[in-house]
Design a protein around this motif. Structure first.
Motif, PDB file in Angstrom:
ATOM      1  N   LYS A  25       0.895  -1.303  -0.079  1.00 13.94           N
ATOM      2  CA  LYS A  25       0.000  -0.192  -0.084  1.00 13.94           C
ATOM      3  C   LYS A  25       0.677   1.290   0.073  1.00 13.94           C
ATOM      4  O   LYS A  25       0.211   2.345   0.428  1.00 13.94           O
ATOM      5  N   SER A  26       2.119   1.135  -0.411  1.00 15.62           N
ATOM      6  CA  SER A  26       3.052   2.182  -0.550  1.00 15.62           C
ATOM      7  C   SER A  26       3.263   3.139   0.815  1.00 15.62           C
ATOM      8  O   SER A  26       3.056   4.484   0.663  1.00 15.62           O
ATOM      9  N   CYS A  27       3.224   2.342   1.816  1.00 15.31           N
ATOM     10  CA  CYS A  27       3.249   3.342   2.988  1.00 15.31           C
ATOM     11  C   CYS A  27       4.685   3.967   3.418  1.00 15.31           C
ATOM     12  O   CYS A  27       4.466   4.836   4.020  1.00 15.31           O
ATOM     13  N   ILE A  29       7.016   2.495   4.924  1.00 10.59           N
ATOM     14  CA  ILE A  29       7.826   2.242   6.132  1.00 10.59           C
ATOM     15  C   ILE A  29       9.056   1.421   5.885  1.00 10.59           C
ATOM     16  O   ILE A  29      10.081   1.770   6.360  1.00 10.59           O
ATOM     17  N   GLY A  45       5.234   4.798  -5.550  1.00 11.29           N
ATOM     18  CA  GLY A  45       5.905   4.559  -3.756  1.00 11.29           C
ATOM     19  C   GLY A  45       6.015   3.384  -3.312  1.00 11.29           C
ATOM     20  O   GLY A  45       6.250   3.068  -2.125  1.00 11.29           O
ATOM     21  N   PRO A  47       8.298  -0.338  -3.036  1.00  9.81           N
ATOM     22  CA  PRO A  47       9.735  -0.459  -2.849  1.00  9.81           C
ATOM     23  C   PRO A  47      10.348  -0.839  -3.978  1.00  9.81           C
ATOM     24  O   PRO A  47      10.011  -1.911  -4.590  1.00  9.81           O
ATOM     25  N   CYS A  65       6.705  -4.385   7.789  1.00 12.68           N
ATOM     26  CA  CYS A  65       5.622  -4.239   6.904  1.00 12.68           C
ATOM     27  C   CYS A  65       4.353  -4.705   7.053  1.00 12.68           C
ATOM     28  O   CYS A  65       4.007  -5.903   7.416  1.00 12.68           O
ATOM     29  N   PRO A  66       3.140  -3.794   7.210  1.00 11.50           N
ATOM     30  CA  PRO A  66       2.183  -4.132   7.839  1.00 11.50           C
ATOM     31  C   PRO A  66       1.354  -5.123   6.683  1.00 11.50           C
ATOM     32  O   PRO A  66       0.213  -5.450   7.067  1.00 11.50           O
ATOM     33  N   ASP A  67       1.596  -5.117   5.643  1.00  5.34           N
ATOM     34  CA  ASP A  67       0.768  -5.950   4.402  1.00  5.34           C
ATOM     35  C   ASP A  67       1.597  -7.168   3.862  1.00  5.34           C
ATOM     36  O   ASP A  67       0.978  -7.573   2.916  1.00  5.34           O
ATOM     37  N   ALA A  69       3.814  -7.581   2.154  1.00  3.31           N
ATOM     38  CA  ALA A  69       4.278  -7.411   0.861  1.00  3.31           C
ATOM     39  C   ALA A  69       5.791  -7.532   0.390  1.00  3.31           C
ATOM     40  O   ALA A  69       5.952  -7.452  -0.506  1.00  3.31           O
TER      41      ALA A  69
HETATM   42  S1  SF4 Z   1       6.237  -3.065   0.974  1.00  5.28           S
HETATM   43 FE1  SF4 Z   1       5.174  -3.006   2.741  1.00  5.28          FE
HETATM   44  S2  SF4 Z   1       6.227  -1.558   4.083  1.00  5.28           S
HETATM   45 FE2  SF4 Z   1       6.830  -1.255   1.860  1.00  5.28          FE
HETATM   46  S3  SF4 Z   1       5.724   0.319   1.231  1.00  5.28           S
HETATM   47 FE3  SF4 Z   1       4.737  -1.532   0.570  1.00  5.28          FE
HETATM   48  S4  SF4 Z   1       3.256  -1.899   2.349  1.00  5.28           S
HETATM   49 FE4  SF4 Z   1       4.774  -0.450   3.036  1.00  5.28          FE
END
Ligand code: SF4
Ligand SMILES: Cc1ncc(C[n+]2csc(CCOP(=O)(O)OP(=O)(O)O)c2C)c(N)n1
Ligand code: SF4
Ligand code: SF4
Lengths: 80, 276
Positions: A25-27, A29, A45, A47, A65-67, A69
């Motif tokens: 989700k492009s957070c 983190i 956004g 990685p 990573c909260p997802d 991902a």
């Molecule tokens: S991989 Fe995970 S921590 Fe990194 S931007 Fe995507 S959701 Fe956020």
């Protein structure tokens, strides 16, 4: 720019970083807190391990990573 | 590619419903990794939650799960444990869920020392309903119901659980996800009531009202306000103001409620139903 797959795998001789783009989700983190600045955001956004050779496989990106991902492993690990 | 996590989740439910960067997902990962290390059988685990964003966790894990009502996860979990003491029962609650509407259940679960593991995702706000302050919102911080700042004194859940008699009490953060996972592992493995509070981020309901719009801002803040036990002990009372100590606070062996209950069943049988 080439359309990225839902699941991208990046690797060098020792590290394999997988990004499940569909769940990300492009957070930001993982990118911000990587101790070695391995990851950079793409235009969405998400990685991209542009600096993969600097990765120390600390696993922090994966743990934070909260997802679920992003995952980091060795190249010897087989995909199921 | 298959990860550890994939073995324990209901994959068809993903991507999860939480906002980008929400700490609930980090805690979910920490719980799963702890369970994987303990090598527990998925079918022996029951995860129980109440209502709130954090309570959605029970929808994502491939265990036996129960999503109950706001504040009442502990009573439901108590019922499960009393009926089937061999099941491993994990209760996931939000800070509002656990300390406001469910506050009494929390105190008495600790007092009875019932063999449950309570994981409290403390994002310091009512996330799901739009940022009303909770008993764990820090004094002076803002909420939709505290537009001029919260005047309430904050609960210290760890101290509350300790005073009420829990066998295990610890506090971690989503920033320190690895430590949180090992605290959760120890709590799960502990007989009796075990409590792990995880300081978490809600960038949407909490962050926006408190000048931390992004998940990254929130994680940096959590890192800043939390200190290890060692550092904490060296701080003056003034320096402790606004900070939270993390680590393990209680780890004792006390007979749990199911054992006591078994004892009373045995006693009743021996007395042939004749009360003294
Ligand atoms: S991989 Fe995970 S921590 Fe990194 S931007 Fe995507 S959701 Fe956020
Ligand atoms: C009996 C009852 N009262 C109130 C509500 C409304 N409600 C739903 S979630 C919630 C609070 C959520 O906050 P918290 O428990 O901290 O969890 P979070 O969403 O932050 O994870 C409230 C008050 C409800 N569903 N049921
Ligand atoms: S494993 Fe560590 S060093 Fe490698 S990309 Fe992730 S956070 Fe960065
Ligand atoms: S409102 Fe807050 S707690 Fe709820 S999903 Fe969004 S960030 Fe998470």
């Amino acid at each position: 720019m080439k359309q990225k797959k839902l699941f991208e795998v990046y690797q060098n001789n020792s590290v394999k970083i997988s990004v499940r783009r569909e769940w990300c989700k492009s957070c930001g983190i993982c990118i911000e807190f990587c101790p070695k600045d391995v990851l950079v955001p793409d235009d969405q956004g998400k990685p991209i391990p542009e600096n993969i050779d600097a990765c120390i496989k600390c696993g922090l990106c994966e743990l934070r990573c909260p997802d679920f991902a992003i995952t980091v492993g060795g190249v010897e690990e087989k995909d199921e | 590619m298959k990860t550890i996590i994939d073995n324990y989740i209901r994959k068809e439910m993903f991507p999860n419903i939480w906002c980008p960067g929400c700490g609930n997902g980090i805690v979910l990962g920490a719980i799963i990794r702890a369970i994987d290390e303990l090598k527990w059988d998925k079918n022996e685990i029951v995860a129980v939650s109440g209502i709130g964003c954090s309570s959605r966790i029970t929808g994502y894990v491939d265990f036996c799960t129960m999503n109950t009502t706001h504040g009442r996860a502990l009573p439901f979990a108590t019922g499960i444990k009393m009926a089937k003491p061999d099941l491993k029962v994990i209760v996931v609650m939000g800070d509002g869920d656990c300390s406001a509407i469910g506050g009494n259940h929390f105190i008495h679960a600790a007092r009875r020392n019932i063999d449950l593991t309570a994981i409290i995702i403390n994002n310091m706000i009512y996330g799901m309903t739009g940022g009303q302050y909770s008993p764990l919102t820090p004094t002076g911080k803002f909420g939709s119901t505290a537009p001029y700042g919260n005047i309430d004194q904050t609960f210290d859940l760890a101290e509350l659980a300790t005073a009420a008699g829990a066998s295990y009490v610890a506090r971690g953060t989503v920033y320190n996800a690895r430590q949180s996972s090992s605290l959760i592992k120890k709590a799960l493995d502990k007989k009796g009531f075990s409590v792990v509070e995880i300081i978490s981020d809600c960038p949407i309901s909490y962050g926006k009202m408190n000048k931390m719009k992004s998940p990254v801002d929130m994680l940096k803040w959590i890192k800043d306000i939390t200190v290890s036990k060692k550092v904490w002990e060296a701080l003056s009372e003034e320096e402790k103001e606004g900070k939270l100590v993390t680590g393990e606070f209680v780890n004792i062996d006390r007979m749990d409620y199911s054992e006591k209950y078994k004892g009373i069943i045995k006693k009743a049988q021996e007395m042939g139903g004749n009360k003294q």
